[in-house]
Scaffold this motif. Sequence first.
Motif, mmCIF file in Angstrom:
data_model
loop_
_atom_site.group_PDB
_atom_site.id
_atom_site.type_symbol
_atom_site.label_atom_id
_atom_site.label_comp_id
_atom_site.label_asym_id
_atom_site.label_seq_id
_atom_site.Cartn_x
_atom_site.Cartn_y
_atom_site.Cartn_z
ATOM 1 N N ASP A 68 34.978 38.561 50.544
ATOM 2 C CA ASP A 68 33.963 37.816 51.271
ATOM 3 C C ASP A 68 33.972 36.387 50.735
ATOM 4 O OD1 ASP A 68 31.728 36.675 52.325
ATOM 5 O OD2 ASP A 68 30.411 38.402 51.955
ATOM 6 N N ARG A 69 34.112 35.445 51.625
ATOM 7 C CA ARG A 69 34.233 34.066 51.171
ATOM 8 C C ARG A 69 33.029 33.626 50.336
ATOM 9 N NH1 ARG A 69 37.215 29.182 54.173
ATOM 10 N NH2 ARG A 69 36.894 27.653 52.551
ATOM 11 N N LYS A 70 31.862 34.154 50.702
ATOM 12 C CA LYS A 70 30.639 33.770 49.984
ATOM 13 C C LYS A 70 30.676 34.217 48.521
ATOM 14 C CE LYS A 70 27.373 35.409 52.789
ATOM 15 N NZ LYS A 70 27.980 35.790 54.091
ATOM 16 N N GLN A 71 31.451 35.271 48.253
ATOM 17 C CA GLN A 71 31.504 35.803 46.886
ATOM 18 C C GLN A 71 32.538 35.077 46.021
ATOM 19 O OE1 GLN A 71 29.232 38.069 46.096
ATOM 20 N NE2 GLN A 71 28.556 38.030 48.227
ATOM 21 N N THR A 72 33.330 34.220 46.625
ATOM 22 C CA THR A 72 34.363 33.556 45.831
ATOM 23 C C THR A 72 33.759 32.358 45.111
ATOM 24 O OG1 THR A 72 35.039 32.147 47.658
ATOM 25 C CG2 THR A 72 36.187 34.243 47.430
ATOM 26 N N ARG A 73 34.319 32.047 43.939
ATOM 27 C CA ARG A 73 33.830 30.942 43.118
ATOM 28 C C ARG A 73 34.993 30.027 42.766
ATOM 29 N NH1 ARG A 73 30.094 32.239 45.002
ATOM 30 N NH2 ARG A 73 28.282 33.393 44.299
ATOM 31 N N PRO A 74 34.687 28.789 42.500
ATOM 32 C CA PRO A 74 35.760 27.881 42.082
ATOM 33 C C PRO A 74 36.558 28.471 40.934
ATOM 34 C CG PRO A 74 33.752 26.657 42.455
ATOM 35 C CD PRO A 74 33.396 28.092 42.607
ATOM 36 N N GLY A 75 37.852 28.362 41.043
ATOM 37 C CA GLY A 75 38.708 28.896 40.003
ATOM 38 C C GLY A 75 39.225 30.297 40.298
ATOM 39 N N HIS A 76 38.639 30.947 41.269
ATOM 40 C CA HIS A 76 39.113 32.283 41.633
ATOM 41 C C HIS A 76 40.546 32.256 42.135
ATOM 42 C CE1 HIS A 76 35.007 34.520 42.194
ATOM 43 N NE2 HIS A 76 35.470 34.575 40.946
ATOM 44 N N GLU A 77 41.284 33.276 41.736
ATOM 45 C CA GLU A 77 42.673 33.402 42.182
ATOM 46 C C GLU A 77 42.779 34.665 43.022
ATOM 47 O OE1 GLU A 77 45.435 31.532 41.047
ATOM 48 O OE2 GLU A 77 44.279 30.170 39.782
ATOM 49 N N ILE A 78 43.421 34.550 44.185
ATOM 50 C CA ILE A 78 43.578 35.716 45.047
ATOM 51 C C ILE A 78 45.041 35.811 45.468
ATOM 52 C CG2 ILE A 78 42.842 36.853 47.164
ATOM 53 C CD1 ILE A 78 40.347 34.946 47.040
ATOM 54 N N PRO A 79 45.792 36.738 44.876
ATOM 55 C CA PRO A 79 47.190 36.876 45.270
ATOM 56 C C PRO A 79 47.301 37.603 46.615
ATOM 57 C CG PRO A 79 46.659 38.452 43.539
ATOM 58 C CD PRO A 79 45.405 37.669 43.808
ATOM 59 N N GLY A 80 48.301 37.235 47.419
ATOM 60 C CA GLY A 80 48.509 37.912 48.680
ATOM 61 C C GLY A 80 49.252 39.218 48.456
ATOM 62 N N PRO A 81 49.186 40.166 49.377
ATOM 63 C CA PRO A 81 48.420 40.053 50.613
ATOM 64 C C PRO A 81 46.921 40.256 50.394
ATOM 65 C CG PRO A 81 49.442 42.215 50.476
ATOM 66 C CD PRO A 81 49.903 41.455 49.268
ATOM 67 N N ALA A 82 46.136 39.489 51.143
ATOM 68 C CA ALA A 82 44.695 39.622 51.061
ATOM 69 C C ALA A 82 44.062 38.974 52.289
ATOM 70 C CB ALA A 82 44.168 38.946 49.803
ATOM 71 N N LEU A 83 42.844 39.360 52.571
ATOM 72 C CA LEU A 83 42.071 38.706 53.632
ATOM 73 C C LEU A 83 40.861 38.044 52.995
ATOM 74 C CD1 LEU A 83 41.809 41.271 56.600
ATOM 75 C CD2 LEU A 83 43.404 39.391 56.297
ATOM 76 N N ILE A 84 40.565 36.823 53.399
ATOM 77 C CA ILE A 84 39.333 36.169 52.967
ATOM 78 C C ILE A 84 38.506 35.926 54.215
ATOM 79 C CG2 ILE A 84 38.332 34.214 51.746
ATOM 80 C CD1 ILE A 84 41.131 33.795 50.476
ATOM 81 N N VAL A 85 37.347 36.550 54.271
ATOM 82 C CA VAL A 85 36.561 36.519 55.499
ATOM 83 C C VAL A 85 35.307 35.679 55.296
ATOM 84 C CG1 VAL A 85 35.336 37.912 57.188
ATOM 85 C CG2 VAL A 85 37.429 38.785 56.148
ATOM 86 N N GLY A 86 35.170 34.657 56.117
ATOM 87 C CA GLY A 86 33.977 33.818 56.066
ATOM 88 C C GLY A 86 33.155 34.009 57.328
ATOM 89 N N ALA A 87 32.132 33.190 57.485
ATOM 90 C CA ALA A 87 31.227 33.335 58.619
ATOM 91 C C ALA A 87 31.941 33.004 59.928
ATOM 92 C CB ALA A 87 30.021 32.428 58.436
ATOM 93 N N SER A 88 32.782 31.981 59.915
ATOM 94 C CA SER A 88 33.379 31.569 61.186
ATOM 95 C C SER A 88 34.901 31.638 61.162
ATOM 96 C CB SER A 88 32.931 30.135 61.526
ATOM 97 O OG SER A 88 33.352 29.250 60.507
ATOM 98 N N GLU A 89 35.474 32.185 60.084
ATOM 99 C CA GLU A 89 36.937 32.250 60.093
ATOM 100 C C GLU A 89 37.435 33.343 59.159
ATOM 101 O OE1 GLU A 89 35.392 29.689 58.317
ATOM 102 O OE2 GLU A 89 35.981 30.646 56.455
ATOM 103 N N THR A 90 38.636 33.847 59.504
ATOM 104 C CA THR A 90 39.305 34.819 58.649
ATOM 105 C C THR A 90 40.625 34.202 58.208
ATOM 106 O OG1 THR A 90 38.333 36.702 59.789
ATOM 107 C CG2 THR A 90 40.352 37.104 58.562
ATOM 108 N N VAL A 91 40.844 34.160 56.895
ATOM 109 C CA VAL A 91 42.091 33.606 56.384
ATOM 110 C C VAL A 91 42.952 34.755 55.880
ATOM 111 C CG1 VAL A 91 43.135 32.084 54.676
ATOM 112 C CG2 VAL A 91 40.945 31.467 55.740
ATOM 113 N N VAL A 92 44.208 34.799 56.352
ATOM 114 C CA VAL A 92 45.141 35.815 55.883
ATOM 115 C C VAL A 92 46.010 35.185 54.797
ATOM 116 C CG1 VAL A 92 47.042 37.337 56.502
ATOM 117 C CG2 VAL A 92 45.193 36.927 58.141
ATOM 118 N N VAL A 93 45.954 35.761 53.607
ATOM 119 C CA VAL A 93 46.872 35.344 52.548
ATOM 120 C C VAL A 93 48.056 36.300 52.627
ATOM 121 C CG1 VAL A 93 47.140 34.841 50.095
ATOM 122 C CG2 VAL A 93 44.876 34.683 51.160
#
Lengths: 537, 683
Positions: free
Chosen positions: B647-672
């Motif tokens: 959840d995009r809201k749960q991410t904090r500066p400095g967070h690392e997310i290796p792919g594959p992953a989905l980051i879901v925000g209020a108005s967009e979904t980002v596919v890593v």
Amino acid sequence: MFNNLFMNIAEQMGAQLQNTAYSVNIKERLDFSCALFDERGQLVANAPHMPVHLGSMSESILSVMRRNAERMRPGDVYVLNDPYHGGTHLPDITVVTPVFDAPGNRVMCYVGSRGHHADVGGITPGSMPPSSRSIEEEGIQLDNVKLVDRGRFCEAELRALLQTGPYPARNPDQNLADLKAQVAANEKGARELRKLIAEFGLDVVQAYMRHVQDNAEDSVRRAIAELSDGTFVLPLDNGANVAVRVVVDRAQRSALVDFSGSSPQLQSNFNAPRAVCTAAVLYVFRTLVDDDIPLNAGCLRPIEIRVPQGSMLNPVPPASVVAGNVETSTCVTNALYGALTTMAASQCTMNNFTFGDARHQYYETIAGGSGAGPGFHGQSAVQTHMTNSRLTDPEVLELRFPVHLERFEIRRGSGGRGQYHGGDGAIRRIRFLEPMTASILSNGRRIPAFGMAGGEPGACGHNRVERADGRIEQLDHISTCQLNAGDVFVIETPGGGGYGTPPQPDGDEANERQPTQHIPSQRHPCFNSISIDMQAR
Amino acid sequence: MTHEQPDRTGRWQFWIDRGGTFTDVVGHGPAGQLRTHKLLSDNPEQYPDAAVAGIRHVLGLGPTTPITGDLVECVKMGTTVATNALLERKGEPTALVTTRGFRDALRIGYQERPRLFDRQIALPELLYSRVIEARERLAADGRVLDALDEADLRAQLQAGRREGLQSVAIVFMHAYRNGVHEKRAAHIARQLGYSQVSASHEVSPLIKLVGRGDTTVVDAYLSPILRRYVDQVAREMPGVALYFMQSSGGLTDAHSFQGKDAILSGPAGGIVGMVGTAAVAGFSRVVGFDMGGTSTDVSHYAGELERAFETQVAGVRMRAPMMSIHTVAAGGGSILHFDGARLRVGPDSAGANPGPACYRRGGPLALTDANVMLGKLQPDHFPRVFGPGADAPLDKAVVRERFLALAHEIEHATGVRQRAQEVAEGFVDIAVTNMANAVKRISIARGYDVTRYTLQCFGGAAGQHACRVADALGMTRILVHPFSGVLSAYGMGLADQSVMREGSIEEPLDERVWPALMRRFEELSEEALGLVRSQVAGTPRLRVIRHAHVRYQGTDSALILGLDEEGHPVPDVSALRARFEEAYRTRFGFLMQGRSLVVEAASVEALAQGHVPVEPRQPLAPDASPVPSTHVELFSGGRVWNAPLMDRKQTRPGHEIPGPALIVGASETVVVEPGWHARVTSH
């Protein structure tokens, strides 16, 4: 996806060539084409600007392949314009680059670019002589010439070649600049292809080169299955005939396109090299497919083209051919539509207008009416079928040349009447401010664009000079004349043919079609008597 | 974003992008707080105007409460009102007044047909409904050859008025050199009561009758529509300063907003937003990738906003400064086709209604459905606004069913057996290729090495394709701003106030002409500065940017060269020549030896600086990776992955997310995608 990738490479070549070329023909009129060919020289993809280039460029590649097999080395580039060896007419110069694999052993594919050069010699500046009688009079012939030899641009050799013969090129520097641009465009294409091959592997890329052709072949076969046999004879202003017979094999979904019966080789320059005929057939069958399919060699596979040697559509040296590419080609396309009963004729000409003197040279082709078909009207004053070249902006024209464009408008009422009416031609009036030689090379001045299914033919075109003192000189379909300051050259281009029986001309329809306003002569029959003010050469 | 400089006035600013489907509103409060709101652009049952309704919503005002100047300092807005009127040919009926003999010059144009292989040749519908030929003629150098026949013109214009025409475009041959006849004609038209009079020498004082003429007609055709829209908005906001975004990327006072400058009003804001946010993030070279429902806009930025002075929009040749934006008809709603042999994506779109199959309205399979099929869009993590009650999630079942059927159809037609996901991925591959090709066209084809750029993605569908597009281009860095969903609106706030002025030169570049050229620049600068000053309150920071349009003699397309770039002064002819050669070599890879240069035109832009984004650095989170909300199945590269969903809201500066992953925000979904690595920046 691969189709888009191939297409994109051809487009990138085209963008590069347009940007780097020297001639306005290439830069502004977009009279050029770039294309990719497989290892057998078959057209894979092209960035289409000029339909007449499309099918014909393959022949150039094949000619280079045939005659240099085993001799080609990485870094070699070939150039040719010889209409008897894969060319169309001399101003169209084709540059062919084989794309080698990394070790340099084997040609993986070819890239080619063709551009209309401003001048390649011949008896008139601009190399579009209206009255040439042999190929020598039309300029320098380049046949299978090495342009780049293992990375070395053969500038001195080329320059020498361009200056040979009775009518050498007038401005070899300009030719060389354009040739360099063509080499660079090819290099761009080769680089992109190598990248593609590095990414996907040669096997995959070559398989897809075949696959996109198979795909196009299939689309054309489906279109052919809907066709019926037909024949058509289309007369030209010079008395020659283009005759075509189409025989459809519905079971095989294939067609024979037979031009036997067309006039034998002509004294004039309306002979069309075989490659032109191929291009016209390819174009017509491509337009029968109502879908956005790629245009490549696959489109031609279901079609057998028969053209007897020694015919005006397959001439032998030293026949002159300069009008074949621009005029006869339009007649071949329209004759094919006639045989297939697809649509009425569009103007059977490109209205090639040239003028110049020692300092200025200018060439343009002028739009006319397009033919109507079942369910649609023709369009007015637009480039049709084998050409789509742009026109110079009127302000730029007047800035560069001592002329005034007095009028350029739709020639209202010149389209053939019908249930669907043909498109109107155009009127172009150019007043000269200084003495200048002007030439018109055209067709459709005596024989109109035919109508179909009861539709009427379009109006014939007219060429004339209105002298400053008020005298009017009617010109024939091919003429050269000397103009003085104040004289006006007037070109009225033909209208397209109508389709279907016209409604009775008493009701609304007559009002809807705008009445003739400016030119009382529009509806008069095409003249047969000719008074030509020919310039003695 | 708490360290915002306190607003001097204690009032709100609103930055608005009124698009074709949605209107995005960013409110900038007195304490520097930012609030966003998204609403439908057209919802006549609920509100007469989306922009006004959006402001009321953010401020918590009732539907009839006036928005006044003591609440709101200013509104900066981009709108597609003009664009849509142009596309739908719903502008003001317009008369074209042109030189005798040229009545069809704009209709014939350069005489080409747009589609090479169509038997039925369709040309764009004309914008003018009546042509008036004036008896007048200038020579190419601007001399008067035939004086304007005013009596004749007056009679014809009167006839137009009697037919009810209000709007007139005046386009005379060579008027870019000498506007004397156009000025007289404009005067007569105004006398006769035409409310909109556009004269080509004012609208676009550049050579080429066809492009200048089309631009002038567009101006006459669209300006009345814009005027009505501006008045309507202004009525609801008495005392609020109102600015509009122009195609050039600069804002203008509402009353100076003209039709010819409005075509890219919306997308231009996106580029300004992209450039501003990329700069904060430390990126100076950016490829913009704005993928929406029906189309994708791509753009290139390397330190300067790029403008084209010659473009074609909706069949109209425009000769006015516009942001260089390349649009391809590929978006989330693009319909998927199989023609018996080949897969195709678009160019037709499922639109907003019925929308893609997964929208539960019986729509066709579209690119969005392919992403649902691949798990790149997760119905459980997507707004539930579908179905008859507008409360159901995306319909995954129908998507699966339709792709299975399509896989069978393909096997039947071609003998190739594929899983449903493979079919879906095949379509995505095609769309990605189309978009990568669009990027190539504006970057690589013009000599830029895009691999060193950052791909900045915004718009609803960009996040699902960004990694794949970057891969196809050899790019290794992607930026997704927190405002990526409303970046165009955000960009309205970041934009400078700007006035552009162009003048035709058409003289050789040499020492003799140089002083006159400099004088012309000064005149244009004075004019532009005066206009900007009159539009902006207070004492803004002003600057002027000058550009020379230079080409080789005998060629047609000029390069546009900045004279005021930092560290690159252009004090004289040789410096300008060097600048030209550098730019030409970059673009084309060689020079034309021995050709002289021509200065085609001079253009200047006077700017009053807009809002500067303040995005303070935030401390990095101690935990290096966020906790996934869940794990989902993701199909990529021919195989299934078990990918974490953040959840995009749960991410904090400095967070690392290796792919594959989905980051879901209020108005967009980002596919890593696999092989990619996401990091949350400190801004």
